[in-house]
Design an enzyme around this catalytic site. Structure first.
Site, short mmCIF file in Angstrom:
data_model
loop_
_atom_site.label_atom_id
_atom_site.label_comp_id
_atom_site.label_asym_id
_atom_site.label_seq_id
_atom_site.Cartn_x
_atom_site.Cartn_y
_atom_site.Cartn_z
N ASN A 144 2.12 1.46 4.47
CA ASN A 144 2.41 0.18 5.16
C ASN A 144 2.08 0.26 6.65
O ASN A 144 2.74 -0.38 7.47
CB ASN A 144 3.87 -0.26 4.95
CG ASN A 144 4.16 -1.71 5.33
OD1 ASN A 144 5.27 -2.03 5.74
ND2 ASN A 144 3.19 -2.59 5.24
N ASP A 191 -8.27 4.06 1.00
CA ASP A 191 -7.31 4.38 2.05
C ASP A 191 -8.06 4.90 3.27
O ASP A 191 -8.70 5.95 3.19
CB ASP A 191 -6.36 5.44 1.51
CG ASP A 191 -5.23 5.75 2.47
OD1 ASP A 191 -5.33 5.35 3.65
OD2 ASP A 191 -4.26 6.39 2.04
N CYS A 251 0.86 -1.19 0.00
CA CYS A 251 0.00 0.00 0.00
C CYS A 251 0.90 1.23 0.00
O CYS A 251 2.05 1.16 -0.43
CB CYS A 251 -0.99 -0.02 1.16
SG CYS A 251 -0.28 0.03 2.81
N CYS A 300 -1.67 0.93 7.43
CA CYS A 300 -3.12 0.69 7.53
C CYS A 300 -3.54 -0.57 6.77
O CYS A 300 -3.87 -1.59 7.37
CB CYS A 300 -3.91 1.89 7.01
SG CYS A 300 -3.66 3.40 7.97
N ARG A 301 -3.54 -0.51 5.43
CA ARG A 301 -4.13 -1.60 4.63
C ARG A 301 -3.24 -2.81 4.49
O ARG A 301 -3.68 -3.94 4.75
CB ARG A 301 -4.52 -1.06 3.24
CG ARG A 301 -5.65 -0.07 3.27
CD ARG A 301 -5.76 0.68 1.95
NE ARG A 301 -4.60 1.54 1.73
CZ ARG A 301 -4.35 2.24 0.64
NH1 ARG A 301 -5.20 2.16 -0.38
NH2 ARG A 301 -3.29 3.00 0.53
N SER A 302 -1.98 -2.62 4.05
CA SER A 302 -1.17 -3.81 3.74
C SER A 302 -0.77 -4.63 4.97
O SER A 302 -0.73 -5.86 4.88
CB SER A 302 0.03 -3.49 2.85
OG SER A 302 0.93 -2.61 3.47
P1 4NP Z 1 -1.90 2.88 4.07
O1 4NP Z 1 -2.51 4.26 4.61
O2 4NP Z 1 -1.32 3.18 2.70
O3 4NP Z 1 -3.06 1.96 3.99
O4 4NP Z 1 -0.85 2.45 5.08
C1 4NP Z 1 -1.77 5.45 4.69
C2 4NP Z 1 -1.03 5.70 5.80
C3 4NP Z 1 -0.34 6.89 5.89
C4 4NP Z 1 -0.39 7.81 4.87
C5 4NP Z 1 -1.15 7.54 3.75
C6 4NP Z 1 -1.83 6.35 3.65
N1 4NP Z 1 0.29 9.03 4.97
O5 4NP Z 1 0.16 9.90 4.09
O6 4NP Z 1 1.06 9.23 5.93
#
Ligand code: 4NP
Length: 165
Positions: free
Chosen positions: A20, A136, A17, A22-24
């Protein structure tokens, strides 16, 4: 006793993702749990990473940890790392992206397209004309994480079924 060599039929899966956190990591935890339930831990190598660098070394977002725990999955030990454009495509069979932006980013970095898949395309209940992106949840509320968990459970189950185990 010599170490048992790794089985040659091992499939390596990398969930990808943006951050790294939240989703993955949630996908990694869910897929690992399904693999364990089916007694297939020796058949898989499973990891996750993010295309971005902002959270490297951090544990998953507390909301991902919570929704995983509510479903009896522990992801507290996971730590974010950044996608490696050379090593990851070499060492993983499947590069499973959470959304189209993640897939496009790693293809732009040279990942072979035949290894890059969108996780929701493995969800047999995904309706035609629905975007195959996992949204997201980072900037939303807690309910977004429940929604993402349910989505990932369907997709990870479909992925494991697809891999024929
Ligand atoms: P992820 O979510 O891609 O599912 O881990 C996010 C976590 C942090 C950020 C963006 C998406 N960020 O911009 O910090």
């Amino acid at each position: 006793m010599p170490d048992t060599p790794p089985p040659t039929n091992q499939t390596s899966v990398l969930f990808i993702c943006l951050g790294n956190i939240c989703r993955s990591p949630l996908a990694e935890g869910i897929f690992t749990s399904l693999v364990t339930q089916r007694d297939l831990t020796h058949n898989f190598r499973i990891d996750s990473c993010g295309t971005g660098h902002w959270h490297v070394g951090n544990p998953p977002d507390p909301r991902s940890i919570l929704v995983a725990a509510k479903n009896n999955i522990d992801i507290t030990h996971l730590r974010a790392r950044q996608y490696h454009p050379k090593l990851d495509p070499e060492s993983f069979d499947l590069l499973i992206a959470m959304d189209n932006a993640n897939a496009r980013d790693i293809i732009d970095l040279g990942a072979p397209e035949h290894k890059v898949k969108l996780i929701r395309t493995f969800d047999p209940t995904l309706e035609a004309n629905t975007t195959p992106d996992v949204p997201d949840p980072y900037y939303g509320g807690d309910s977004g994480f429940d929604h993402v968990h349910d989505m990932l459970l369907r997709a990870c189950t479909g992925l494991l079924d697809h891999l024929g185990h």
